[in-house]
Design a protein around this motif. Structure first.
Motif, mmCIF file in Angstrom:
data_model
loop_
_atom_site.group_PDB
_atom_site.id
_atom_site.type_symbol
_atom_site.label_atom_id
_atom_site.label_comp_id
_atom_site.label_asym_id
_atom_site.label_seq_id
_atom_site.Cartn_x
_atom_site.Cartn_y
_atom_site.Cartn_z
ATOM 1 N N LEU A 44 83.292 9.792 92.270
ATOM 2 C CA LEU A 44 83.207 9.786 91.352
ATOM 3 C C LEU A 44 82.054 9.579 90.016
ATOM 4 O O LEU A 44 82.474 9.278 88.985
ATOM 5 N N GLY A 45 80.572 9.727 91.335
ATOM 6 C CA GLY A 45 79.637 9.756 90.190
ATOM 7 C C GLY A 45 79.591 8.338 89.837
ATOM 8 O O GLY A 45 79.601 7.343 89.476
ATOM 9 N N THR A 46 78.701 8.274 88.987
ATOM 10 C CA THR A 46 77.779 6.421 88.422
ATOM 11 C C THR A 46 78.612 6.151 87.522
ATOM 12 O O THR A 46 78.616 5.089 86.877
ATOM 13 N N ALA A 47 80.117 6.904 87.249
ATOM 14 C CA ALA A 47 80.987 6.112 86.486
ATOM 15 C C ALA A 47 81.628 5.018 86.912
ATOM 16 O O ALA A 47 82.002 4.297 86.159
ATOM 17 N N LEU A 48 81.606 4.845 88.407
ATOM 18 C CA LEU A 48 81.717 3.774 89.049
ATOM 19 C C LEU A 48 81.155 2.776 88.471
ATOM 20 O O LEU A 48 81.489 1.046 89.058
ATOM 21 N N ASP A 49 80.019 2.588 87.800
ATOM 22 C CA ASP A 49 78.402 1.457 87.150
ATOM 23 C C ASP A 49 79.002 0.996 86.083
ATOM 24 O O ASP A 49 78.776 -0.087 85.564
ATOM 25 N N MET A 50 80.918 0.893 85.656
ATOM 26 C CA MET A 50 81.517 0.724 84.897
ATOM 27 C C MET A 50 82.041 -0.193 85.075
ATOM 28 O O MET A 50 82.697 -1.196 84.439
ATOM 29 N N PHE A 51 82.768 0.005 86.266
ATOM 30 C CA PHE A 51 83.602 -1.251 86.904
ATOM 31 C C PHE A 51 82.999 -2.480 87.735
ATOM 32 O O PHE A 51 82.164 -2.262 88.954
ATOM 33 N N PRO A 52 82.950 -3.220 87.180
ATOM 34 C CA PRO A 52 83.313 -4.747 88.411
ATOM 35 C C PRO A 52 83.103 -4.458 89.902
ATOM 36 O O PRO A 52 84.378 -3.346 89.823
ATOM 37 N N VAL A 53 83.316 -4.736 90.555
ATOM 38 C CA VAL A 53 83.801 -5.065 92.210
ATOM 39 C C VAL A 53 85.116 -6.028 92.322
ATOM 40 O O VAL A 53 85.754 -5.613 92.785
ATOM 41 N N ARG A 106 76.978 0.285 92.452
ATOM 42 C CA ARG A 106 75.812 -0.926 93.371
ATOM 43 C C ARG A 106 76.085 -1.617 94.675
ATOM 44 O O ARG A 106 76.085 -0.912 95.891
ATOM 45 N N MET A 107 77.683 -1.835 94.658
ATOM 46 C CA MET A 107 78.289 -1.811 96.019
ATOM 47 C C MET A 107 78.372 -0.814 97.001
ATOM 48 O O MET A 107 78.586 -1.203 98.627
ATOM 49 N N TYR A 108 78.752 0.387 96.536
ATOM 50 C CA TYR A 108 78.927 1.389 97.384
ATOM 51 C C TYR A 108 77.229 1.926 97.883
ATOM 52 O O TYR A 108 77.632 2.098 99.160
ATOM 53 N N ILE A 109 76.079 2.037 97.695
ATOM 54 C CA ILE A 109 75.386 2.100 97.891
ATOM 55 C C ILE A 109 74.796 1.518 98.812
ATOM 56 O O ILE A 109 74.112 1.072 100.216
#
Length: 429
Positions: free
Chosen positions: A226-235, A371-374
């Motif tokens: 899903l790429g960097t689009a995940l950076d727009m969602f909180p954990v 960030r959590m994925y990283i």
């Protein structure tokens, strides 16, 4: 007739000096194993005859590869025999690969790739013969027909097919080159492998990735699809919410038993009771809890701190020791069952402080999924506890929560209204 006159004869074969003797035997002498009936070959008594399909099917895979890679044998196999062999071998390899037989995949990949490459080589041979280039000479006096050898294209096809399936690159090129002793073809081999890998990457996952998904093993790619689009969602969008099964630093045997019986989690947050509530202090694994209960039921260790000086915590090597023999495994399983079902000292205190991983990582609720994925990928995490501003446990994330299918499901379910821009980014993917 299924019988074909062999294009090779022992007197006509001239192999390079470095060629092993068994290669010449495979190409020439093994044809005698699949000769045709005498009444079908009376008019070609001076030649060897063979059945093309039997020559490929009734030999081990490595011998079939040598047949397909053989040089100066432009008309040894026809389209029909190679297509039939490929179809039979493909179905057989697909069925056997999913069984418990230790058949492997390396040789089938090479065989199927060599079939495809040799078919392409035979097609080029027919095209050049149609246009009359068969007897033309090259700039150095060599026959122009030599460089469309189907055996060479079989070699390139074997490397390209295996590269597309396994996604190996440099190491595969070296393997194919050493297997054939064709140093001159290193460049086209690498070109074929890289092209096949690029096309396969654009189409689907590697085979081993698909096998991991089939076995439901939570493997995380280097970067989420899903790429960097995940950076727009909180954990908080993907974590497992409460009530979270937590343990206290000093708990009871009965409570630990109940948590282990009612859940199948592999890690449990440990909290400390304070004036501000239960705050997160660390993580303890399921295996360690089983060891503690087993040692408690056997009466070998004291499980709670006291003023006495004879308290000795269980050593780390004892906590992580795995039984090797089946007899030892059965004994451990019986002891664990006894410790889980026993009623002795069920209200006795169990001090977990010596065994808690106090360096376990936790994140705030505002951390992004990206960030959590990283963090999971970089540190090889299995669990990640989510806490609020006061260090209270509000959720937990596991590797399975970060798989692509589950990410899409949870993010799409929690999207209405709040994250319109994130919704657009997710839908675009």
């Amino acid at each position: 007739s299924p019988c074909t006159v062999s294009p090779l004869d022992a007197s006509d074969v001239s192999c390079p000096e470095a060629t092993a003797s068994h290669l010449q035997k495979v190409v020439v002498e093994s044809m005698e194993l699949f000769i045709c009936r005498a009444d079908e070959t009376e008019h070609v008594e001076s030649h060897k005859t063979y059945n093309e399909l039997a020559t490929l099917l009734h030999v081990p895979g490595d011998d079939a590869i040598r047949h397909l890679l053989s040089r100066n044998t432009h008309e040894m196999f026809s389209y029909g025999s190679i297509l039939a062999f490929f179809s039979i071998y493909y179905v057989g390899a697909a069925l056997v690969a999913g069984s418990r037989l230790s058949t492997g995949l390396f040789v089938p990949w090479l065989v199927m790739g060599a079939c495809i490459g040799r078919l392409f080589g035979i097609l080029l041979v027919d095209i050049f013969k149609t246009f009359g280039y068969e007897n033309h000479l090259g700039p150095n006096g060599e026959e122009f027909f030599n460089w469309v050898d189907p055996g060479v294209f079989a070699l390139l096809g074997a490397g390209a097919f295996m590269g597309g399936v396994s996604r190996l690159t440099i190491s595969l090129a070296v393997i194919v080159m050493e297997m054939s002793s064709e140093v001159d073809f290193l460049l086209p081999i690498m070109l074929g492998i890289m092209t096949a890998k690029a096309v396969a990457d654009a189409l689907t996952h590697p085979l081993y990735h698909s096998l991991l998904e089939l076995k439901q093993i939570p493997f995380l790619p280097p970067e989420p699809e899903l790429g960097t689009a995940l950076d727009m969602f909180p954990v908080t969008e993907v974590m497992q919410r409460g009530p979270i099964a937590c343990l206290h630093e000093t708990d009871t045997v009965e409570n630990v038993r109940e948590v282990l019986r009612e859940t199948n989690h592999h890690g449990f947050p440990v909290v400390r009771t304070t004036a501000a509530g239960a705050v997160f202090v660390g993580l303890i694994t399921r295996d360690h809890l089983k060891v503690l209960l087993r040692q408690k039921s056997l009466g070998r260790q004291r499980m709670s701190f006291s003023a006495s000086e004879d308290f000795v915590p269980i050593r780390y090597d004892e906590m992580t020791r795995k039984p090797i023999s089946s007899a030892a495994q059965n004994i451990v399983q019986q002891q664990e069952q006894l410790s889980m079902n026993g009623e002795t000292a069920s209200s006795a205190p169990l001090d977990l402080r010596p065994y808690v991983n106090e360096s376990a990582i936790s994140v705030r609720e505002t951390v992004s999924v990206w960030r959590m994925y990283i963090l999971f990928r970089s540190l090889g995490l299995r669990h990640l506890v989510v806490v609020d501003d006061a260090a209270h446990v509000t959720g937990i994330v596991t590797r399975k929560d970060l798989l692509e299918e589950r990410l899409r499901e949870r993010l799409q379910a929690g999207l209405p209204g709040r994250h319109s821009s994130a919704h657009d980014s997710l839908e675009a993917l």
